[in-house]
Write a protein that holds these residues in place. Structure first.
Motif, PDB file in Angstrom:
ATOM      1  N   ILE A   9      38.677   0.644  14.314  1.00 60.68           N
ATOM      2  CA  ILE A   9      38.196   1.407  13.159  1.00 60.68           C
ATOM      3  C   ILE A   9      37.955   2.859  13.551  1.00 60.68           C
ATOM      4  O   ILE A   9      38.327   3.789  12.822  1.00 60.68           O
ATOM      5  N   GLY A  10      37.349   3.072  14.732  1.00 56.48           N
ATOM      6  CA  GLY A  10      37.120   4.439  15.199  1.00 56.48           C
ATOM      7  C   GLY A  10      38.412   5.187  15.426  1.00 56.48           C
ATOM      8  O   GLY A  10      38.526   6.378  15.086  1.00 56.48           O
ATOM      9  N   THR A  11      39.405   4.500  15.990  1.00 61.13           N
ATOM     10  CA  THR A  11      40.700   5.145  16.242  1.00 61.13           C
ATOM     11  C   THR A  11      41.383   5.530  14.932  1.00 61.13           C
ATOM     12  O   THR A  11      41.903   6.649  14.789  1.00 61.13           O
ATOM     13  N   LYS A  14      39.808   8.558  13.346  1.00 65.95           N
ATOM     14  CA  LYS A  14      40.252   9.822  13.946  1.00 65.95           C
ATOM     15  C   LYS A  14      41.644  10.199  13.462  1.00 65.95           C
ATOM     16  O   LYS A  14      41.962  11.380  13.289  1.00 65.95           O
ATOM     17  N   GLU A  15      42.507   9.194  13.259  1.00 65.12           N
ATOM     18  CA  GLU A  15      43.881   9.456  12.836  1.00 65.12           C
ATOM     19  C   GLU A  15      43.987   9.843  11.369  1.00 65.12           C
ATOM     20  O   GLU A  15      44.829  10.661  10.992  1.00 65.12           O
ATOM     21  N   THR A  16      43.146   9.242  10.541  1.00 66.76           N
ATOM     22  CA  THR A  16      43.311   9.404   9.097  1.00 66.76           C
ATOM     23  C   THR A  16      42.145  10.079   8.390  1.00 66.76           C
ATOM     24  O   THR A  16      42.301  10.563   7.264  1.00 66.76           O
ATOM     25  N   GLY A  17      40.966  10.087   9.028  1.00 62.21           N
ATOM     26  CA  GLY A  17      39.781  10.632   8.376  1.00 62.21           C
ATOM     27  C   GLY A  17      39.148   9.673   7.381  1.00 62.21           C
ATOM     28  O   GLY A  17      38.190  10.034   6.682  1.00 62.21           O
ATOM     29  N   LYS A  18      39.647   8.431   7.310  1.00 62.72           N
ATOM     30  CA  LYS A  18      39.117   7.443   6.372  1.00 62.72           C
ATOM     31  C   LYS A  18      37.700   7.033   6.768  1.00 62.72           C
ATOM     32  O   LYS A  18      37.352   6.984   7.954  1.00 62.72           O
ATOM     33  N   ASN A  19      36.871   6.731   5.768  1.00 64.23           N
ATOM     34  CA  ASN A  19      35.494   6.327   5.983  1.00 64.23           C
ATOM     35  C   ASN A  19      35.424   5.012   6.757  1.00 64.23           C
ATOM     36  O   ASN A  19      36.058   4.021   6.378  1.00 64.23           O
ATOM     37  N   GLY A  45      49.587   0.407   9.189  1.00 67.85           N
ATOM     38  CA  GLY A  45      49.107   1.597   8.491  1.00 67.85           C
ATOM     39  C   GLY A  45      48.434   1.270   7.176  1.00 67.85           C
ATOM     40  O   GLY A  45      48.510   2.048   6.217  1.00 67.85           O
ATOM     41  N   PHE A  46      47.732   0.131   7.114  1.00 65.11           N
ATOM     42  CA  PHE A  46      47.135  -0.307   5.850  1.00 65.11           C
ATOM     43  C   PHE A  46      46.048   0.636   5.344  1.00 65.11           C
ATOM     44  O   PHE A  46      45.685   0.584   4.164  1.00 65.11           O
ATOM     45  N   ALA A  47      45.520   1.484   6.217  1.00 64.80           N
ATOM     46  CA  ALA A  47      44.550   2.475   5.747  1.00 64.80           C
ATOM     47  C   ALA A  47      45.206   3.440   4.763  1.00 64.80           C
ATOM     48  O   ALA A  47      44.527   4.048   3.929  1.00 64.80           O
ATOM     49  N   ASN A  48      46.529   3.574   4.853  1.00 68.92           N
ATOM     50  CA  ASN A  48      47.275   4.483   3.980  1.00 68.92           C
ATOM     51  C   ASN A  48      48.136   3.754   2.953  1.00 68.92           C
ATOM     52  O   ASN A  48      48.886   4.392   2.215  1.00 68.92           O
TER      53      ASN A  48
END
Length: 371
Positions: A9-11, A14-19, A45-48
């Protein structure tokens, strides 16, 4: 573990700026909704990626379903045992080999005559584990070499593959194998996708769990993306050791390699879903090995896909939507919930860092050794 999960989650933050807080609950949602664990969450890349596009990604359970329904396990020994594989696919491996379980030290001496190096392999290990490159000279003590290899259960000795000069430009320290996946369905062989793996420039094997990197190959046989290294979590525009640029790199004899794999797929038709590892020599493509459970994640790496879409629609196009219907399979219901995150893995056992079902299918999101 939760510690490792929060590290991811931390990584990703840092990559996406997601909460981070929102991402944590999204990961939990994806475990239950899509059977996607936290490692795949990052790779995909599910955060995006949101909504219906998430359903285009083939999960571990989908991958196991295909292998379970397309492959007859009674024939797995041909692929699991490297000596048996070399015998069965002798026409396509393009190299001499010796099975020390059936040979003597004198046979080994004769096999090595005129050669400077050979590769010694355990017959049933994966991920490059236990493979050594042996230098042989006229002064080599073959009795001692034979004993050492047998003691280490390195029963398969193979002629060293000479790599095509173009492939050496990627990384000369290893054979940079191309993973090519075929699917045999209703008598027709379909070529599904390809990616190339390479060493970090110092290792003699290209496996991801040995610090290597990988990148997808387009249908035209050309690399159009940057290579990804699991060990560093970094996408590279060029190889850090050879400085060869990836985007625009053309794989030699790619179409010939595709045709070879499609022909090889008919040798053991009882096993219809195979991930072939292919090497490119100066004169032809050759098979290195075949895998009855091809990895499903590398081909869906977020940095390598187009339009935020996974590979599942391609499989559905060939097999049909009903192929992935697990509503009547209680085994997969359990796995989808309990194996997507390691802390939920209660009904499975741990063996060499790999979670397995009682029937023997690997179901661990967190083990890279099968890659």
């Amino acid at each position: 573990s939760f510690k490792r999960m929060f590290g991811y989650i931390g990584t990703i933050h840092k990559e996406t700026g997601k909460n981070r807080f929102i991402m944590f609950f999204d990961m939990i949602w994806c475990i239950f909704r899509y059977s996607v664990g936290y490692m795949d969450y990052r790779v995909f890349g599910f955060a995006n990626i949101k909504g219906k596009n998430r359903r285009t990604f083939m999960t571990m359970n989908d991958n196991i379903t295909i292998s379970k329904r397309c492959n007859d396990r009674t024939y797995f020994h041909i692929f699991d045992n490297k000596s048996e594989f070399d015998e069965a696919f002798r026409e396509y491996i393009g190299r001499d080999f010796l099975n020390l379980e059936k040979a003597t030290a004198d046979d080994l001496r004769e096999f090595c005559k005129g050669r400077e190096t050979v590769f010694a392999k355990p017959v049933n290990q994966f991920g490059g584990e236990g493979i050594t490159k042996e230098t042989v000279t006229p002064d080599t003590d073959y009795e001692a070499l034979y004993k050492r290899l047998c003691d280490n259960k390195q029963y398969l000795v193979e002629e060293t593959i000479k790599q095509n000069e173009q492939m050496d430009r990627l990384s000369p320290s290893s054979i940079n194998t191309i993973r090519m996946v075929t699917l045999l369905h209703e008598g027709k062989v379909h070529f599904m996708y390809a990616l190339v793996r390479m060493s970090n420039g110092t290792n003699c094997v290209d496996n991801i769990c040995s610090g290597g990197m990988y990148v997808s190959i387009g249908a035209d046989g050309v690399i159009h993306k940057n290579a990804y290294c699991d060990a560093t979590g970094v996408y590279y525009e060029e190889h850090p050791f050879t400085h060869t640029k990836f985007n625009g790199f053309e794989i030699p004899m790619f179409s010939e390699a595709v045709e070879m794999c499609k022909k090889a797929a008919l040798v053991v038709p009882q096993v219809g879903y195979i991930g072939w590892d292919v090497a490119i020599t100066p004169t032809r493509p050759v098979l290195v090995e075949g895998n009855t459970l091809p990895s499903y994640d590398m081909c869906q790496n977020y940095g390598h896909i187009d339009n935020k879409t996974g590979v599942k629609p391609r499989f559905i196009e060939i097999l049909g939507e009903e192929y992935f219907d697990k509503s009547n399979d209680t085994t997969f219901k359990t796995v989808s919930v309990q194996c997507a995150l390691t802390v939920f893995c209660l009904p499975v056992r741990r063996e060499n860092h790999t979670l397995t079902l009682d029937k023997g299918y690997p179901v661990c999101y967190n083990c890279l050794c099968s890659k």
